[in-house]
Scaffold this motif. Structure first.
Motif, PDB file in Angstrom:
ATOM      1  N   UNK A  62       0.815  -1.220   0.000  1.00 50.95           N
ATOM      2  CA  UNK A  62       0.000   0.000   0.000  1.00 50.95           C
ATOM      3  C   UNK A  62       0.843   1.260   0.000  1.00 50.95           C
ATOM      4  N   UNK A  63       1.643   1.440   1.022  1.00 52.71           N
ATOM      5  CA  UNK A  63       2.399   2.699   1.167  1.00 52.71           C
ATOM      6  C   UNK A  63       3.751   2.384   1.795  1.00 52.71           C
ATOM      7  N   UNK A  64       4.873   2.584   1.092  1.00 53.16           N
ATOM      8  CA  UNK A  64       6.202   2.280   1.654  1.00 53.16           C
ATOM      9  C   UNK A  64       6.509   3.073   2.910  1.00 53.16           C
ATOM     10  N   UNK A  65       5.971   4.298   2.994  1.00 56.68           N
ATOM     11  CA  UNK A  65       6.225   5.102   4.192  1.00 56.68           C
ATOM     12  C   UNK A  65       5.603   4.463   5.422  1.00 56.68           C
ATOM     13  N   UNK A  66       4.414   3.899   5.266  1.00 56.35           N
ATOM     14  CA  UNK A  66       3.777   3.224   6.395  1.00 56.35           C
ATOM     15  C   UNK A  66       4.563   1.984   6.806  1.00 56.35           C
ATOM     16  N   UNK A  67       5.086   1.288   5.827  1.00 53.75           N
ATOM     17  CA  UNK A  67       5.888   0.104   6.120  1.00 53.75           C
ATOM     18  C   UNK A  67       7.132   0.490   6.916  1.00 53.75           C
ATOM     19  N   UNK A  68       7.746   1.615   6.544  1.00 52.82           N
ATOM     20  CA  UNK A  68       8.937   2.082   7.264  1.00 52.82           C
ATOM     21  C   UNK A  68       8.608   2.398   8.718  1.00 52.82           C
ATOM     22  N   UNK A  69       7.469   3.062   8.909  1.00 46.81           N
ATOM     23  CA  UNK A  69       7.055   3.405  10.273  1.00 46.81           C
ATOM     24  C   UNK A  69       6.791   2.137  11.082  1.00 46.81           C
ATOM     25  N   UNK A  70       6.090   1.185  10.468  1.00 44.58           N
ATOM     26  CA  UNK A  70       5.784  -0.052  11.184  1.00 44.58           C
ATOM     27  C   UNK A  70       7.046  -0.834  11.523  1.00 44.58           C
ATOM     28  N   UNK A  71       8.002  -0.851  10.594  1.00 41.03           N
ATOM     29  CA  UNK A  71       9.267  -1.543  10.867  1.00 41.03           C
ATOM     30  C   UNK A  71      10.019  -0.886  12.016  1.00 41.03           C
ATOM     31  N   UNK A 127      10.911  -2.624  15.517  1.00 40.23           N
ATOM     32  CA  UNK A 127      12.263  -2.686  16.045  1.00 40.23           C
ATOM     33  C   UNK A 127      12.362  -2.107  17.446  1.00 40.23           C
ATOM     34  N   UNK A 128      11.645  -0.999  17.689  1.00 38.47           N
ATOM     35  CA  UNK A 128      11.658  -0.398  19.025  1.00 38.47           C
ATOM     36  C   UNK A 128      11.024  -1.331  20.046  1.00 38.47           C
ATOM     37  N   UNK A 129       9.915  -1.949  19.675  1.00 41.66           N
ATOM     38  CA  UNK A 129       9.255  -2.877  20.595  1.00 41.66           C
ATOM     39  C   UNK A 129      10.130  -4.095  20.873  1.00 41.66           C
ATOM     40  N   UNK A 130      10.831  -4.575  19.835  1.00 38.13           N
ATOM     41  CA  UNK A 130      11.721  -5.720  20.037  1.00 38.13           C
ATOM     42  C   UNK A 130      12.861  -5.369  20.986  1.00 38.13           C
ATOM     43  N   UNK A 131      13.405  -4.150  20.845  1.00 37.03           N
ATOM     44  CA  UNK A 131      14.477  -3.722  21.749  1.00 37.03           C
ATOM     45  C   UNK A 131      13.964  -3.609  23.189  1.00 37.03           C
ATOM     46  N   UNK A 132      12.739  -3.070  23.342  1.00 40.40           N
ATOM     47  CA  UNK A 132      12.160  -2.974  24.678  1.00 40.40           C
ATOM     48  C   UNK A 132      11.939  -4.359  25.265  1.00 40.40           C
TER      49      UNK A 132
END
Length: 385
Positions: free
Chosen positions: A210-219, A223-228
């Motif tokens: 759908x939108x590469x920008x949304x994919x970047x935000x979700x990634x 990543x932040x949640x995985x680090x937490x």
């Protein structure tokens, strides 16, 4: 809760009590035109009161001195309550016995007071059983203080044992609380975090076209949640295993300052230290920062204990291999005994932070004793066990 300072104040006041009571006893035994306390008795009695003040610091010496002062006072024809003053030596004997477990000291103090009683009372009985009476009096005057001192010592030991048991019970309670907190974090926070990561991953696959920008935000969110989640995992490990040390927060700036302080201590101990320190440590999380600091401190402590001062120490903290490398190279002697708790604790700390630790002779550094640790900038994608 027992107020220890108040207890000490009472003990200090009791030290001064004889100095206040002795003049009262001597004055109470003075009757004009009938009986006056001799001047030398006054001098000996007041000296005994002053000496008794030093019993808190030198109990054995004070006991011996008071026993010696008691001899002439016991042989003086004292009247009324003034005759109680020499028995301050018995109080000093109680103090000695209650304070120490060394039987040699107890024997010396007891022998000194027994000799004082015997010398002070011998020859004062006019009947035929004078010697036997003196021995009975000596046994009573010495035995009772000895038994009282042993009783007080037993009570003190009992109180100390109860205090230690209380501290152990508190420690066990704290460990139980840490375990309960770890379970709570695992059951509530960590599971929710893992669920969030899974849902974000699914969302990323759904909207990828759908939108590469949304994919970047979700990634980035994933990543932040995985680090937490990785941080929570290590906090849980620290809570479950208190032997690894308490989890403390160390600022990045404080790490550099503490590392410099550790290097300064090593140089002050006579070691030539060649240091290379990368001050850019911003990629480390709280656990890794604390681990880095402890590894540095423990390594340099081992250098000061075991290394050869004639061999320069090479120390460096650099960014490499996607993380931070700590390396300490010195002319240490290889241990003939199994590794101590220090190296074991260092390795556990490194593993807890997701890193590695190697210790031993290094061919890369001409066989010098080397401690090398690697810590990741961050541990992403680590699943909670």
């Amino acid at each position: 809760m027992i107020d220890i300072r108040a207890h000490r104040d009472w003990r200090r006041l009791l030290r001064w009590l004889p100095l206040v009571l002795i003049p009262v006893l001597l004055l109470a035994s003075t009757y004009p035109d009938q009986y006056r306390v001799p001047p030398h008795y006054w001098l000996l009695a007041m000296t005994a009161g002053v000496v008794f003040l030093a019993g808190a610091r030198w109990p054995l010496a004070v006991s011996i001195v008071l026993s010696a002062l008691a001899v002439p006072m016991l042989r003086t024809d004292a009247w009324g309550v003034s005759g109680l003053v020499p028995y301050l030596g018995a109080v000093a004997l109680v103090d000695v016995v209650a304070r120490t477990h060394r039987w040699a000291i107890v024997a010396v103090a007891t022998a000194g007071w027994a000799a004082a009683v015997a010398l002070g009372r011998v020859g004062l009985h006019d009947n035929s059983i004078g010697r036997a009476s003196t021995l009975v009096e000596a046994a009573a005057y010495v035995g009772l203080p000895l038994l009282l001192g042993l009783y007080l010592r037993g009570q003190r030991d009992l109180a100390e044992n109860l205090r230690i048991r209380g501290e152990e019970a508190q420690a066990r309670t704290r460990l139980d609380e840490r375990a309960a907190l770890a379970r709570e974090l695992h059951d509530v926070v960590a599971h929710h975090m893992a669920s969030i990561i899974l849902r974000i991953s699914v969302a990323g696959h759904v909207v990828r076209e759908a939108d590469p920008r949304m994919v970047t935000v979700l990634d980035d969110v994933r990543g932040t949640a995985a680090a937490a989640l990785a941080d929570i995992r290590r906090l849980l490990a620290a809570l479950r295993d208190p032997a690894l040390g308490t989890v403390a927060l160390v600022d990045t700036e404080a790490i550099v300052t503490e590392v410099d302080a550790a290097l300064t201590r090593a140089r002050a101990a006579g070691f030539a230290v060649v240091a290379e320190v990368d001050t850019d440590l911003g990629g480390l999380d709280a656990i890794s920062r604390l681990t880095l600091l402890r590894l540095v401190q423990e390594s340099l402590t081992n250098v000061m204990k075991h290394a050869d001062r004639d061999v320069p120490v090479r120390f460096r903290i650099v960014r490499r291999e996607g993380g931070i490398v700590i390396e300490v190279v010195n002319g240490g002697r290889e241990a003939t005994a199994p590794p101590g708790h220090g190296i074991v604790g260092m390795r556990e700390r490194a593993e807890l932070a997701g890193g590695t630790l190697t210790v031993g002779r290094s061919t890369e550094h001409d066989g010098s004793w080397t401690v090398r640790a690697w810590l990741p900038d961050s541990a992403r994608g680590v699943e909670l066990s």
